[in-house]
Design a protein around this motif. Structure first.
Motif, PDB file in Angstrom:
ATOM      1  N   ALA A   1      49.391 -82.684   5.014  1.00 23.19           N
ATOM      2  CA  ALA A   1      48.344 -82.171   5.798  1.00 23.19           C
ATOM      3  C   ALA A   1      48.015 -80.669   5.225  1.00 23.19           C
ATOM      4  O   ALA A   1      46.634 -80.312   5.404  1.00 23.19           O
ATOM      5  CB  ALA A   1      48.661 -82.420   7.284  1.00 23.19           C
ATOM      6  N   VAL A   2      49.146 -79.783   5.168  1.00 22.84           N
ATOM      7  CA  VAL A   2      48.827 -78.627   4.734  1.00 22.84           C
ATOM      8  C   VAL A   2      48.206 -78.456   3.686  1.00 22.84           C
ATOM      9  O   VAL A   2      47.260 -77.752   3.380  1.00 22.84           O
ATOM     10  CB  VAL A   2      50.307 -77.743   4.662  1.00 22.84           C
ATOM     11  CG1 VAL A   2      49.939 -76.542   4.016  1.00 22.84           C
ATOM     12  CG2 VAL A   2      51.243 -77.774   5.888  1.00 22.84           C
ATOM     13  N   LEU A   3      48.424 -79.241   2.640  1.00 26.19           N
ATOM     14  CA  LEU A   3      47.845 -79.360   1.174  1.00 26.19           C
ATOM     15  C   LEU A   3      46.398 -79.655   1.202  1.00 26.19           C
ATOM     16  O   LEU A   3      45.524 -79.266   0.493  1.00 26.19           O
ATOM     17  CB  LEU A   3      48.678 -80.197   0.014  1.00 26.19           C
ATOM     18  CG  LEU A   3      50.037 -79.897  -0.238  1.00 26.19           C
ATOM     19  CD1 LEU A   3      50.562 -80.517  -1.366  1.00 26.19           C
ATOM     20  CD2 LEU A   3      49.832 -78.130  -0.693  1.00 26.19           C
ATOM     21  N   ALA A   4      45.994 -80.890   2.055  1.00 29.37           N
ATOM     22  CA  ALA A   4      44.805 -81.087   2.265  1.00 29.37           C
ATOM     23  C   ALA A   4      43.739 -80.124   2.971  1.00 29.37           C
ATOM     24  O   ALA A   4      42.563 -79.903   2.565  1.00 29.37           O
ATOM     25  CB  ALA A   4      44.671 -82.647   3.341  1.00 29.37           C
ATOM     26  N   ASP A   5      44.435 -79.350   3.852  1.00 31.08           N
ATOM     27  CA  ASP A   5      43.687 -78.290   4.470  1.00 31.08           C
ATOM     28  C   ASP A   5      43.296 -77.313   3.552  1.00 31.08           C
ATOM     29  O   ASP A   5      42.122 -76.790   3.487  1.00 31.08           O
ATOM     30  CB  ASP A   5      44.461 -77.638   5.595  1.00 31.08           C
ATOM     31  CG  ASP A   5      43.898 -76.422   6.261  1.00 31.08           C
ATOM     32  OD1 ASP A   5      42.701 -76.632   6.954  1.00 31.08           O
ATOM     33  OD2 ASP A   5      44.257 -75.286   5.944  1.00 31.08           O
ATOM     34  N   ARG A   6      44.212 -76.963   2.769  1.00 32.30           N
ATOM     35  CA  ARG A   6      44.170 -75.832   1.538  1.00 32.30           C
ATOM     36  C   ARG A   6      43.170 -76.475   0.432  1.00 32.30           C
ATOM     37  O   ARG A   6      42.326 -75.654   0.010  1.00 32.30           O
ATOM     38  CB  ARG A   6      45.455 -75.358   0.870  1.00 32.30           C
ATOM     39  CG  ARG A   6      46.335 -74.712   1.771  1.00 32.30           C
ATOM     40  CD  ARG A   6      45.665 -73.446   2.172  1.00 32.30           C
ATOM     41  NE  ARG A   6      46.493 -72.833   3.225  1.00 32.30           N
ATOM     42  CZ  ARG A   6      46.915 -71.585   2.862  1.00 32.30           C
ATOM     43  NH1 ARG A   6      46.119 -70.939   2.068  1.00 32.30           N
ATOM     44  NH2 ARG A   6      47.675 -70.699   3.880  1.00 32.30           N
TER      45      ARG A   6
END
Length: 424
Positions: free
Chosen positions: A365-370
């Motif tokens: 989820a962190v990577l998708a946001d970035r």
């Protein structure tokens, strides 16, 4: 504008071999006779005849930090420096150039020990890899071991041949043939031969070069020259970027000569190790919070020929403060740590690369946001291995890996400088 009367070079550097004074060119002899100060190793200074009347100054130990002060102490005098063979090939010429600049240096090279060794053995110089162990651990030789290759090892002293033989035996290259060439070009030139498996000769002359014809013993694990070494090459406790994902990750990180990698969440150190194996001048710092894993990373690095890998034990991002700025960053763990991604992105220069891998939904989820905010490339890597299913064979799926990669922006005014350097 070029000055009407340019200053003469501040220092002349003359290469000298085991053949001493008789092997020097007329230009080198003239420079040494005219010098008011003669600087060199005690052995080299002892090769000069009395007609070289300048003050003889032996290099102190350690040598490199002493160079600026020693030159300053004799400023205004005609200085000649003695170097072994070619001063610009792993010699003092590099340090003098960095201190004085090339325009204040006159270099008079002599054939290097490498040239002599290839001439004696009939080896084409361009096909022979050179590894220096002068002031460096013997473990770095392991990265150059490939069946059928020819290597020349620049020795640190009389014990180097035995150290090389021991390393070859330990790495599965015991059948390799060794040629220890001593006093190359001098009256006392000699050569001893044997295999690493049977090498039991006592230390000989400290002025030697070790030539290695690499031969792998049957059953030795094959280590290729590209990323994606076998998983069995590493000691690990399960925290290992597996072979196929590792190869893809290194391909995206794209190591280039002279570049520095931050490897965050080192695990077994496989990404940093293979980054450094990509080129002798590649550097890496790996960060691992577990002291046991950190020690394992050091062992893997030494085993695989990159003992220069720097291991920092601690938590990121706190322990990143004060580290040299990276050209690329790999994050293999800790993505949910507050501030980690921002700290790494801020540390990168224009055109720097960041690659992050994860197998958890939270980090994904962190990577998708970035990816939504910064762009780049977001991919999912899936690998399946054939495995028994009863009396048949089926596919066993490994956990899929989500990978985000991004480059920091480059504008006309902030283009990165191409790195340079080679530390074979």
């Amino acid at each position: 504008m070029t000055p009407e009367h340019p200053l003469p070079p501040a220092v002349t550097v003359a290469g000298i071999g085991a053949d001493g004074w008789t092997g020097l060119t007329d230009a080198a002899r003239t420079a040494l006779r005219d010098a008011q100060v003669l600087i060199g190793a005690g052995r080299q200074l002892g090769l000069l005849p009395p007609e070289c009347a300048g003050e003889r100054v032996p290099w102190p130990t350690p040598l490199r930090p002493a160079v600026p002060g020693l030159l300053a102490a004799h400023a205004g005098r005609r200085i000649a420096v003695l170097a072994s063979g070619d001063p610009m090939f792993y010699g003092i010429g590099r340090a003098l150039t960095e201190v004085l600049g090339a325009d204040r240096l006159r270099v008079l090279p002599h054939p290097s020990s490498v040239s002599y060794a290839c001439a004696r053995l009939g080896w084409p110089l361009e096909d022979t890899e050179v590894v220096t162990l002068v002031g460096r651990p013997a473990a770095r030789l392991a990265a150059a071991l490939h069946d059928g290759r020819r290597l020349l090892v620049l020795s640190a002293g009389a014990t180097t041949p035995a150290e090389v033989a021991a390393l070859l035996r330990d790495r599965g290259f015991g059948p390799s043939r060794l040629h220890v060439l001593e006093q190359l070009g001098g009256e006392d030139e000699a050569c001893a031969e044997g295999t690493a498996d049977t090498w039991d000769r006592p230390p000989g002359d400290p002025l030697n070069v070790v030539a290695v014809e690499c031969r792998a013993a049957p059953g030795t694990l094959r280590l290729g020259a590209v990323p994606g070494l076998p998983d069995e090459a590493y000691e690990h406790d399960g925290q290992l970027t597996k072979r196929h994902v590792r190869a893809v990750t290194l391909g995206v990180l794209a190591p280039a000569p002279g570049e520095l990698l931050w490897d965050i969440g080192g695990g077994s150190g496989s990404i940093a190790v293979e980054w450094m194996r990509a080129h002798p001048s590649c550097r890496a710092v790996t960060v691992e919070r577990d002291p046991v894993r950190a020690a394992r990373i050091e062992a893997n690095a030494a085993r695989l020929g990159v003992p220069g890998l720097r291991v920092v034990t601690g938590r990121a991002p706190e322990c990143l403060a004060g580290l040299p700025a990276p050209d690329a960053v790999f994050i293999g763990g800790g993505l949910t740590a507050p501030g980690l991604l921002d700290t790494c992105l801020d540390a990168l220069p224009p055109g720097g690369r960041l690659v992050a891998n994860t197998v958890t939904l939270e980090s994904e989820a962190v990577l998708a946001d970035r990816y939504r905010r910064h762009g780049g490339e977001l991919v999912r890597l899936a690998v399946a291995h054939a495995a028994p299913v009863g009396g048949f064979t089926g596919w066993r799926q490994a956990m899929p890996v989500t990978q985000w990669s991004v480059r920091t922006p480059v504008t006309p005014g902030n283009a990165p400088v191409q790195p340079s350097g080679d530390d074979r």
